[in-house]
Scaffold this motif. Structure first.
Motif, mmCIF file in Angstrom:
data_model
loop_
_atom_site.group_PDB
_atom_site.id
_atom_site.type_symbol
_atom_site.label_atom_id
_atom_site.label_comp_id
_atom_site.label_asym_id
_atom_site.label_seq_id
_atom_site.Cartn_x
_atom_site.Cartn_y
_atom_site.Cartn_z
ATOM 1 N N SER A 80 -1.461 2.181 7.576
ATOM 2 C CA SER A 80 -0.734 1.609 6.434
ATOM 3 C C SER A 80 -1.625 1.467 5.209
ATOM 4 N N VAL A 81 -2.865 1.036 5.414
ATOM 5 C CA VAL A 81 -3.803 0.883 4.299
ATOM 6 C C VAL A 81 -4.070 2.244 3.657
ATOM 7 N N LEU A 82 -4.375 3.244 4.481
ATOM 8 C CA LEU A 82 -4.632 4.580 3.964
ATOM 9 C C LEU A 82 -3.391 5.138 3.279
ATOM 10 N N GLY A 83 -2.235 4.937 3.886
ATOM 11 C CA GLY A 83 -0.990 5.418 3.280
ATOM 12 C C GLY A 83 -0.755 4.829 1.903
ATOM 13 N N ASP A 84 -0.979 3.528 1.756
ATOM 14 C CA ASP A 84 -0.812 2.888 0.447
ATOM 15 C C ASP A 84 -1.781 3.451 -0.579
ATOM 16 N N GLN A 85 -3.033 3.641 -0.197
ATOM 17 C CA GLN A 85 -4.022 4.186 -1.123
ATOM 18 C C GLN A 85 -3.652 5.609 -1.560
ATOM 19 N N ILE A 86 -3.214 6.404 -0.619
ATOM 20 C CA ILE A 86 -2.858 7.792 -0.930
ATOM 21 C C ILE A 86 -1.612 7.842 -1.813
ATOM 22 N N ARG A 87 -0.616 7.024 -1.513
ATOM 23 C CA ARG A 87 0.595 7.002 -2.347
ATOM 24 C C ARG A 87 0.242 6.659 -3.792
ATOM 25 N N ARG A 88 -0.573 5.635 -3.975
ATOM 26 C CA ARG A 88 -0.963 5.237 -5.337
ATOM 27 C C ARG A 88 -1.746 6.343 -6.039
ATOM 28 N N ALA A 89 -2.678 6.975 -5.337
ATOM 29 C CA ALA A 89 -3.493 8.035 -5.939
ATOM 30 C C ALA A 89 -2.626 9.209 -6.380
ATOM 31 N N ILE A 90 -1.687 9.594 -5.553
ATOM 32 C CA ILE A 90 -0.836 10.734 -5.898
ATOM 33 C C ILE A 90 0.131 10.374 -7.021
ATOM 34 N N LEU A 91 0.710 9.191 -6.974
ATOM 35 C CA LEU A 91 1.650 8.792 -8.034
ATOM 36 C C LEU A 91 0.950 8.642 -9.387
ATOM 37 N N ARG A 92 -0.347 8.316 -9.384
ATOM 38 C CA ARG A 92 -1.105 8.206 -10.638
ATOM 39 C C ARG A 92 -1.253 9.547 -11.353
ATOM 40 N N LEU A 93 -1.020 10.641 -10.673
ATOM 41 C CA LEU A 93 -1.129 11.959 -11.302
ATOM 42 C C LEU A 93 -0.027 12.187 -12.332
ATOM 43 N N ARG A 94 1.095 11.505 -12.142
ATOM 44 C CA ARG A 94 2.273 11.712 -12.987
ATOM 45 C C ARG A 94 1.958 11.511 -14.466
#
Length: 154
Positions: A80-94
């Motif tokens: 869950s921790v890794l998933g949250d970090q990855i989601r935020r990193a990818i969404l920041r690309l927008r």
């Protein structure tokens, strides 16, 4: 190394900056599958498609790249921790424009060869999995990146 900038290089570069994925030999982000004897946590991705969106009069210039992104951890809580970090990193690309500087894609504003990430989506592909043969937990995300390539003079 390929001198072209792709959406894949952009999102991999962003994932490699996550502390959670840093292993003894560097970031653990792999293409197609993990390295042999990779220790968790790590992630790997598989490119599913890359195509230009079409209109009645031809190509629109807007392209889409789709990936399956697999996250693997030894503890379920870490997934869950890794998933949250990855989601935020990818969404920041927008909404950001990137160009290559010394083989690293970096955000930039200006008039150079670049890639503009118009939109990204990330969704869980399936329920979380316990890989019983190896005792590891896995989560799979579908990642879609909508982008345009831009050419200019440096």
């Amino acid at each position: 190394m390929d001198p072209r900038l792709t959406p894949e290089r952009v999102f991999v570069y962003e994932l490699e900056k996550l502390d959670f994925l840093s292993g003894p030999s560097g970031a653990q982000v792999y293409a197609l599958g993990p390295a042999k004897n990779a220790a968790p946590p790590f992630t790997f991705y598989i490119r599913r498609s890359c195509e230009e969106e079409q209109a009645l009069d031809g190509g629109t210039g807007l392209q889409q790249a789709s990936f399956a992104l697999h996250l693997v951890t030894a503890r379920y809580e870490d997934l869950s921790v890794l998933g949250d970090q990855i989601r935020r990193a990818i969404l920041r690309l927008r909404g950001h424009r990137f160009m290559l500087i010394e083989t690293a894609p970096v955000p930039h504003e200006g008039d150079a060869d670049a890639i503009f990430i118009e939109d990204v989506t990330i969704q869980e592909n399936s329920p979380d999995l316990l890989e019983t043969e190896v005792g590891l937990y896995r989560r799979i995300y579908d990642v879609d990146i909508h982008y345009q390539t831009e050419e200019g003079s440096v």
